[in-house]
Design an enzyme around this catalytic site. Structure first.
Site, mmCIF file in Angstrom:
data_model
loop_
_atom_site.group_PDB
_atom_site.id
_atom_site.type_symbol
_atom_site.label_atom_id
_atom_site.label_comp_id
_atom_site.label_asym_id
_atom_site.label_seq_id
_atom_site.Cartn_x
_atom_site.Cartn_y
_atom_site.Cartn_z
ATOM 1 N N ASP A 1 7.811 -4.804 13.241
ATOM 2 C CA ASP A 1 9.198 -4.679 12.837
ATOM 3 C C ASP A 1 10.149 -5.224 14.020
ATOM 4 O O ASP A 1 10.162 -4.727 15.105
ATOM 5 C CB ASP A 1 9.640 -3.142 12.921
ATOM 6 C CG ASP A 1 9.709 -2.713 11.136
ATOM 7 O OD1 ASP A 1 9.849 -3.636 10.411
ATOM 8 O OD2 ASP A 1 9.888 -1.513 11.093
ATOM 9 N N GLU B 1 6.520 2.463 -4.208
ATOM 10 C CA GLU B 1 5.675 1.717 -3.600
ATOM 11 C C GLU B 1 4.680 2.222 -2.631
ATOM 12 O O GLU B 1 4.175 3.131 -3.017
ATOM 13 C CB GLU B 1 6.714 0.720 -2.937
ATOM 14 C CG GLU B 1 7.300 1.171 -1.687
ATOM 15 C CD GLU B 1 8.283 0.531 -1.212
ATOM 16 O OE1 GLU B 1 8.552 -0.823 -1.057
ATOM 17 O OE2 GLU B 1 9.011 1.012 0.073
HETATM 18 O O1 FUB Z 1 7.969 -3.414 5.410
HETATM 19 C C1 FUB Z 1 8.307 -3.825 4.257
HETATM 20 C C2 FUB Z 1 8.211 -2.893 3.335
HETATM 21 O O2 FUB Z 1 8.638 -1.634 3.583
HETATM 22 C C3 FUB Z 1 6.790 -2.441 2.819
HETATM 23 O O3 FUB Z 1 6.031 -3.543 2.134
HETATM 24 C C4 FUB Z 1 7.012 -1.383 2.061
HETATM 25 O O4 FUB Z 1 5.765 -0.437 1.616
HETATM 26 C C5 FUB Z 1 7.985 -0.453 2.779
HETATM 27 O O5 FUB Z 1 7.531 0.076 3.997
#
Ligand code: FUB
Length: 323
Positions: A56, A213
Site C-alpha cells: 500500500d 470480496e
Molecule cells: O487491495 C485492494 C483491494 O482491497 C483488494 O483486492 C480487496 O480484497 C480489498 O482488500
C-alpha cells in the site's frame, strides 16, 4: 553481604524485573511496520511461512488504493520476518495497466503459481486475473500465460461492474484437482486444468450472504471452509461444506471490522500444529488507514464440531517464536 540483605536485594531485583517486563510487553501486531502491507496470503514451505502482500503506497491525500508491487516475507517462527526483494509487479504482465490488488500463491509439483488481480489494458477494460510462476517461493516470478486467465467480459452476464474479477484464491483438493474462487459482489469459481494456467469448464457462482470480496478456501479435517469479506465496512464471515464445490452452509461472522480499515482481507494458516488468522488493519499511526494497511496475525481456534470461534484481534499478536 549478610544473608537477609542478599534476600532483600534479590527480591527488589525480581520486583523491578517483573515491572520492567510488564512495561516492555511486545506489541507484535502489525507484523510488518516498515512498509504498509495489505491483502495477505500465506503458504508453508520447508518449515517456513511465506507471506505475500500488496504494498500500500497511497499518499495521505489519496483516498483510494495505490499498489504498484507485491511483496514477499518469510519467517520460521511467525515472530521474526525477513523481507525478500520485490518478486512481482503488475508491469511484469505486458497486458496489465497496474493495480497490485489481492493475490494468492500456491505450490504444485515444485512450482509456485501466483494468482493476481490487476487492471487490464484497454483491450479488456476492468480488473483481470493473471498467473505468474516461479521455481522458488520468493521468485523471480514471470507471467505464466502471456495473457489474462480471467477478464471482465467473461462474467458480464452476472454483473456489469468492472471490478468483480478480483481476489483469486486457489485450492488443490485431495484428488489433485485445483479450483479457483474469486469475485467482488458475485462469488465465482472454476476448475483449473492440471497445468494451473487454463480453466477446465464453465465459470460457476456461489450464493453467500452479503458476499463482497476476498474469498479464501481451506480445508481442516473433513470440512471445507469458504471465508470472505462480508458487508461494508467489511467483516469476515464463513461457510462450511463437505465438498470444495458446496453446497455451502453459512456459519456467521468470524471477524469484526478490523481497526481503522474498511476492508478485511484474510488468509488462514496452519503452522507447526496451530492455526492462525492473517489479516490487515489500518492501525499504524499517524497515517495508517483503509488505503495504508498493515498485516497482522492472531490465533484461530476450531470447535469440536468444526465451526470456528470468533477471532480475537490483538495488538500483542504472536508473542513467542513458534517452534
Ligand atoms: O487491495 C485492494 C483491494 O482491497 C483488494 O483486492 C480487496 O480484497 C480489498 O482488500
Amino acid at each position: 553481604m549478610k544473608k537477609n540483605t542478599v534476600l532483600v536485594f534479590s527480591l527488589t531485583l525480581f520486583g523491578v524485573a517483573t515491572i520492567f517486563g510488564q512495561s516492555e510487553q511486545n506489541f507484535n501486531n502489525p507484523i510488518i511496520t516498515e512498509k504498509f502491507t495489505a491483502d495477505p496470503a500465506t503458504i508453508v514451505h520447508n518449515d517456513s511461512v511465506y507471506l505475500y502482500a500488496g504494498h500500500d503506497e497511497a499518499p495521505e491525500d489519496l483516498h483510494f488504493y495505490k499498489l504498484d508491487e507485491w511483496l514477499v516475507y518469510s519467517s520460521a517462527d511467525l515472530v521474526n520476518w525477513k523481507e525478500h526483494p520485490v518478486p512481482l509487479k503488475p508491469s511484469d504482465f505486458e497486458w496489465a495497466k497496474g493495480d497490485a490488488w489481492a493475490a494468492e500463491v500456491i505450490e504444485k509439483d515444485g512450482k509456485f503459481y501466483w494468482f493476481v488481480t490487476v487492471e487490464h489494458d484497454d483491450s479488456h477494460p476492468g480488473k483481470a486475473i493473471g498467473v505468474a510462476v516461479s521455481d522458488s517461493p520468493v521468485g523471480p516470478f514471470k507471467d505464466a500465460i502471456g495473457e489474462a486467465l480471467i477478464t471482465n467480459d467473461m462474467t458480464t452476464e452476472y454483473t456489469d461492474i468492472s471490478w468483480d474479477d478480483i481476489d483469486p484464491t486457489v485450492f488443490i483438493d485431495d484428488d489433485g484437482q485445483a479450483y479457483m474462487y474469486w469475485g467482488n459482489t458475485v462469488c465465482y469459481y472454476v476448475k483449473l486444468k492440471d497445468n494451473m494456467i487454463e480453466m477446465d469448464g464453465e465459470i460457476q457462482t456461489v450464493d453467500l450472504p452479503n458476499f463482497v470480496e476476498a474469498p479464501w478456501i481451506h480445508k481442516k479435517g473433513d470440512w471445507y471452509y469458504l471465508t470472505y469479506a462480508y458487508g461494508f465496512p467489511e467483516k469476515t464471515a464463513y461457510a462450511m461444506s463437505k465438498s470444495v464445490t458446496g453446497p455451502w452452509e453459512y456459519k456467521g461472522l468470524l471477524n469484526e471490522v478490523a481497526g481503522n480499515s474498511n476492508t478485511n482481507h484474510q488468509a488462514i494458516l496452519e503452522f507447526k500444529g496451530k492455526d492462525y488468522f492473517v489479516y490487515h488493519n489500518g492501525s499504524i499511526q499517524p497515517n495508517g488507514g483503509s488505503f495504508r494497511r498493515s498485516v497482522c496475525i492472531d490465533r484461530l481456534y476450531y470447535n469440536e464440531d468444526g465451526t470456528i470461534q470468533r477471532i480475537q484481534m490483538t495488538s500483542e499478536g504472536i508473542q513467542e517464536p513458534v517452534k
